[in-house]
Design a protein around this motif. Structure first.
Motif, PDB file in Angstrom:
ATOM      1  N   PHE A  74      44.369  46.449  38.262  1.00  0.00           N
ATOM      2  CA  PHE A  74      43.550  45.230  38.153  1.00  0.00           C
ATOM      3  C   PHE A  74      42.133  45.472  38.689  1.00  0.00           C
ATOM      4  O   PHE A  74      41.168  44.919  38.176  1.00  0.00           O
ATOM      5  CB  PHE A  74      44.245  44.067  38.866  1.00  0.00           C
ATOM      6  N   ILE A  75      42.043  46.313  39.718  1.00  0.00           N
ATOM      7  CA  ILE A  75      40.712  46.692  40.220  1.00  0.00           C
ATOM      8  C   ILE A  75      39.971  47.471  39.135  1.00  0.00           C
ATOM      9  O   ILE A  75      38.789  47.240  38.873  1.00  0.00           O
ATOM     10  CB  ILE A  75      40.811  47.566  41.492  1.00  0.00           C
ATOM     11  N   GLU A  76      40.694  48.398  38.497  1.00  0.00           N
ATOM     12  CA  GLU A  76      40.049  49.206  37.457  1.00  0.00           C
ATOM     13  C   GLU A  76      39.557  48.323  36.314  1.00  0.00           C
ATOM     14  O   GLU A  76      38.426  48.467  35.837  1.00  0.00           O
ATOM     15  CB  GLU A  76      41.021  50.268  36.937  1.00  0.00           C
ATOM     16  N   ARG A  77      40.389  47.360  35.918  1.00  0.00           N
ATOM     17  CA  ARG A  77      39.993  46.470  34.820  1.00  0.00           C
ATOM     18  C   ARG A  77      38.749  45.665  35.200  1.00  0.00           C
ATOM     19  O   ARG A  77      37.810  45.535  34.409  1.00  0.00           O
ATOM     20  CB  ARG A  77      41.148  45.536  34.476  1.00  0.00           C
ATOM     21  N   ALA A  78      38.748  45.129  36.419  1.00  0.00           N
ATOM     22  CA  ALA A  78      37.612  44.301  36.849  1.00  0.00           C
ATOM     23  C   ALA A  78      36.332  45.137  36.924  1.00  0.00           C
ATOM     24  O   ALA A  78      35.258  44.703  36.471  1.00  0.00           O
ATOM     25  CB  ALA A  78      37.919  43.668  38.204  1.00  0.00           C
ATOM     26  N   THR A  79      36.429  46.320  37.488  1.00  0.00           N
ATOM     27  CA  THR A  79      35.216  47.128  37.661  1.00  0.00           C
ATOM     28  C   THR A  79      34.731  47.687  36.313  1.00  0.00           C
ATOM     29  O   THR A  79      33.525  47.839  36.100  1.00  0.00           O
ATOM     30  CB  THR A  79      35.432  48.250  38.690  1.00  0.00           C
ATOM     31  N   ARG A  80      35.659  47.957  35.418  1.00  0.00           N
ATOM     32  CA  ARG A  80      35.234  48.380  34.068  1.00  0.00           C
ATOM     33  C   ARG A  80      34.501  47.232  33.358  1.00  0.00           C
ATOM     34  O   ARG A  80      33.570  47.462  32.598  1.00  0.00           O
ATOM     35  CB  ARG A  80      36.425  48.860  33.241  1.00  0.00           C
ATOM     36  N   THR A  81      34.943  46.006  33.607  1.00  0.00           N
ATOM     37  CA  THR A  81      34.250  44.856  33.009  1.00  0.00           C
ATOM     38  C   THR A  81      32.819  44.770  33.566  1.00  0.00           C
ATOM     39  O   THR A  81      31.870  44.529  32.813  1.00  0.00           O
ATOM     40  CB  THR A  81      35.019  43.544  33.293  1.00  0.00           C
ATOM     41  N   ILE A  82      32.677  44.974  34.873  1.00  0.00           N
ATOM     42  CA  ILE A  82      31.320  44.965  35.453  1.00  0.00           C
ATOM     43  C   ILE A  82      30.460  46.014  34.765  1.00  0.00           C
ATOM     44  O   ILE A  82      29.328  45.731  34.327  1.00  0.00           O
ATOM     45  CB  ILE A  82      31.368  45.228  36.982  1.00  0.00           C
ATOM     46  N   ALA A  83      30.990  47.232  34.652  1.00  0.00           N
ATOM     47  CA  ALA A  83      30.215  48.327  34.054  1.00  0.00           C
ATOM     48  C   ALA A  83      29.836  48.015  32.605  1.00  0.00           C
ATOM     49  O   ALA A  83      28.744  48.350  32.148  1.00  0.00           O
ATOM     50  CB  ALA A  83      31.020  49.618  34.126  1.00  0.00           C
ATOM     51  N   ARG A  84      30.720  47.331  31.913  1.00  0.00           N
ATOM     52  CA  ARG A  84      30.485  47.060  30.484  1.00  0.00           C
ATOM     53  C   ARG A  84      29.456  45.959  30.260  1.00  0.00           C
ATOM     54  O   ARG A  84      28.626  46.066  29.363  1.00  0.00           O
ATOM     55  CB  ARG A  84      31.824  46.685  29.815  1.00  0.00           C
ATOM     56  N   VAL A  85      29.503  44.916  31.079  1.00  0.00           N
ATOM     57  CA  VAL A  85      28.669  43.749  30.754  1.00  0.00           C
ATOM     58  C   VAL A  85      27.387  43.625  31.587  1.00  0.00           C
ATOM     59  O   VAL A  85      26.472  42.907  31.196  1.00  0.00           O
ATOM     60  CB  VAL A  85      29.456  42.412  30.852  1.00  0.00           C
ATOM     61  N   ALA A  86      27.319  44.323  32.722  1.00  0.00           N
ATOM     62  CA  ALA A  86      26.144  44.167  33.592  1.00  0.00           C
ATOM     63  C   ALA A  86      24.879  44.642  32.894  1.00  0.00           C
ATOM     64  O   ALA A  86      24.882  45.683  32.229  1.00  0.00           O
ATOM     65  CB  ALA A  86      26.351  44.936  34.889  1.00  0.00           C
ATOM     66  N   THR A  87      23.819  43.881  33.064  1.00  0.00           N
ATOM     67  CA  THR A  87      22.536  44.253  32.463  1.00  0.00           C
ATOM     68  C   THR A  87      21.487  44.518  33.544  1.00  0.00           C
ATOM     69  O   THR A  87      20.323  44.746  33.244  1.00  0.00           O
ATOM     70  CB  THR A  87      22.033  43.117  31.538  1.00  0.00           C
ATOM     71  N   SER A  88      21.909  44.464  34.823  1.00  0.00           N
ATOM     72  CA  SER A  88      21.007  44.774  35.937  1.00  0.00           C
ATOM     73  C   SER A  88      21.835  45.379  37.061  1.00  0.00           C
ATOM     74  O   SER A  88      23.066  45.351  37.014  1.00  0.00           O
ATOM     75  CB  SER A  88      20.305  43.499  36.422  1.00  0.00           C
ATOM     76  N   SER A  89      21.145  45.909  38.080  1.00  0.00           N
ATOM     77  CA  SER A  89      21.867  46.507  39.210  1.00  0.00           C
ATOM     78  C   SER A  89      22.630  45.438  39.986  1.00  0.00           C
ATOM     79  O   SER A  89      22.151  44.306  40.131  1.00  0.00           O
ATOM     80  CB  SER A  89      20.883  47.197  40.153  1.00  0.00           C
ATOM     81  N   LYS A  90      23.790  45.802  40.495  1.00  0.00           N
ATOM     82  CA  LYS A  90      24.630  44.885  41.274  1.00  0.00           C
ATOM     83  C   LYS A  90      25.070  45.576  42.559  1.00  0.00           C
ATOM     84  O   LYS A  90      25.276  46.790  42.560  1.00  0.00           O
ATOM     85  CB  LYS A  90      25.912  44.509  40.505  1.00  0.00           C
ATOM     86  N   ILE A  91      25.254  44.793  43.608  1.00  0.00           N
ATOM     87  CA  ILE A  91      25.974  45.285  44.775  1.00  0.00           C
ATOM     88  C   ILE A  91      27.416  44.881  44.557  1.00  0.00           C
ATOM     89  O   ILE A  91      27.710  43.688  44.376  1.00  0.00           O
ATOM     90  CB  ILE A  91      25.429  44.656  46.073  1.00  0.00           C
ATOM     91  N   VAL A  92      28.335  45.860  44.538  1.00  0.00           N
ATOM     92  CA  VAL A  92      29.753  45.569  44.304  1.00  0.00           C
ATOM     93  C   VAL A  92      30.529  45.836  45.592  1.00  0.00           C
ATOM     94  O   VAL A  92      30.458  46.932  46.149  1.00  0.00           O
ATOM     95  CB  VAL A  92      30.318  46.416  43.146  1.00  0.00           C
ATOM     96  N   ILE A  93      31.235  44.814  46.046  1.00  0.00           N
ATOM     97  CA  ILE A  93      32.004  44.919  47.290  1.00  0.00           C
ATOM     98  C   ILE A  93      33.475  44.891  46.941  1.00  0.00           C
ATOM     99  O   ILE A  93      33.988  43.891  46.422  1.00  0.00           O
ATOM    100  CB  ILE A  93      31.653  43.752  48.239  1.00  0.00           C
ATOM    101  N   GLU A  94      34.158  45.977  47.233  1.00  0.00           N
ATOM    102  CA  GLU A  94      35.574  46.086  46.928  1.00  0.00           C
ATOM    103  C   GLU A  94      36.355  45.444  48.075  1.00  0.00           C
ATOM    104  O   GLU A  94      36.405  45.992  49.169  1.00  0.00           O
ATOM    105  CB  GLU A  94      35.919  47.581  46.773  1.00  0.00           C
ATOM    106  N   LYS A  95      36.928  44.281  47.816  1.00  0.00           N
ATOM    107  CA  LYS A  95      37.587  43.527  48.886  1.00  0.00           C
ATOM    108  C   LYS A  95      39.111  43.557  48.738  1.00  0.00           C
ATOM    109  O   LYS A  95      39.835  43.113  49.625  1.00  0.00           O
ATOM    110  CB  LYS A  95      37.071  42.077  48.862  1.00  0.00           C
ATOM    111  N   SER A  96      39.586  44.075  47.598  1.00  0.00           N
ATOM    112  CA  SER A  96      41.032  44.220  47.420  1.00  0.00           C
ATOM    113  C   SER A  96      41.529  45.368  48.298  1.00  0.00           C
ATOM    114  O   SER A  96      40.757  46.218  48.731  1.00  0.00           O
ATOM    115  CB  SER A  96      41.348  44.546  45.958  1.00  0.00           C
ATOM    116  N   THR A  97      42.832  45.383  48.521  1.00  0.00           N
ATOM    117  CA  THR A  97      43.443  46.523  49.209  1.00  0.00           C
ATOM    118  C   THR A  97      43.465  47.686  48.233  1.00  0.00           C
ATOM    119  O   THR A  97      44.021  47.567  47.153  1.00  0.00           O
ATOM    120  CB  THR A  97      44.888  46.168  49.622  1.00  0.00           C
ATOM    121  N   GLY A  98      42.832  48.776  48.603  1.00  0.00           N
ATOM    122  CA  GLY A  98      42.741  49.887  47.642  1.00  0.00           C
ATOM    123  C   GLY A  98      43.162  51.213  48.225  1.00  0.00           C
ATOM    124  O   GLY A  98      43.571  51.343  49.330  1.00  0.00           O
TER     125      GLY A  98
END
Ligand SMILES: NC(=O)c1ccc[n+]([C@@H]2O[C@H](COP(=O)([O-])OP(=O)(O)OC[C@H]3O[C@@H](n4cnc5c(N)ncnc54)[C@H](O)[C@@H]3O)[C@@H](O)[C@H]2O)c1
Length: 141
Positions: free
Chosen positions: A117-141
């Motif tokens: 689920f983390i991979e799916r969410a982060t792949r969505t960020i990579a696919r749709v983002a049009t500017s730089s983002k700060i991404v904070i991984e808050k799930s247990t990983g």
């Protein structure tokens, strides 16, 4: 001169997205929205049922005081929606707080976290983002 104590805890406008409206993302972002009225906080989830509950008088999670915190900020600078992609596009900062159940098969079954689920969410960020983002991984990983 303005005294430091009259400033809100966060005074710089920021657009925050939280992916995952669960036990972690929902309450955490409600408190951020309450404490940072200049921030726009959008909590997104794939589950329409969960989002509908966050937008209703019957929140999906009980914590003492949570109802009051949500009702103060919801519709002002706190939003719950299933429009994951738009929230990512708009965000400066993204919390990923999706579920990481224990793996039931493969390497680490019964012990390791399932990160799909983390991979799916982060792949969505990579696919749709049009500017730089700060991404904070808050799930247990
Ligand atoms: N609940 C706790 O007390 C606690 C404590 C410490 C750590 N954690 C960790 O925090 C993380 C989140 O836990 P939780 O209890 O909030 O989980 P949860 O199951 O309550 O909520 C996770 C939410 O993420 C949503 N989701 C999954 N993939 C998504 C995607 N791609 N896009 C949008 N939404 C998506 C799910 O629909 C679900 O509503 C987990 O890794 C958990 O191990 C939880």
């Amino acid at each position: 001169m303005t005294s430091a104590s009259s400033e809100p805890p966060c005074s710089k406008p920021v657009n925050i997205c939280c992916i995952g409206a669960g036990y972690v993302g929902g309450p955490t972002c409600a408190v951020i929205a309450k404490m940072c009225p200049h921030a726009r906080v959008t909590v997104v989830d794939l589950s329409q049922e969960r989002i509908d509950a966050w937008n209703s008088p019957n929140l999906p999670i009980y914590e003492p005081g949570l109802q009051e915190v949500v009702e103060e900020a919801r519709g002002r600078n706190l939003f719950y929606t299933t429009n994951v992609e738009q929230a990512i596009i708009d965000a400066d900062l993204i919390f990923v707080s999706v579920n990481t159940p224990t793996k039931t098969a493969g390497l680490g079954a019964g012990a390791a976290a399932d990160l799909r689920f983390i991979e799916r969410a982060t792949r969505t960020i990579a696919r749709v983002a049009t500017s730089s983002k700060i991404v904070i991984e808050k799930s247990t990983g």
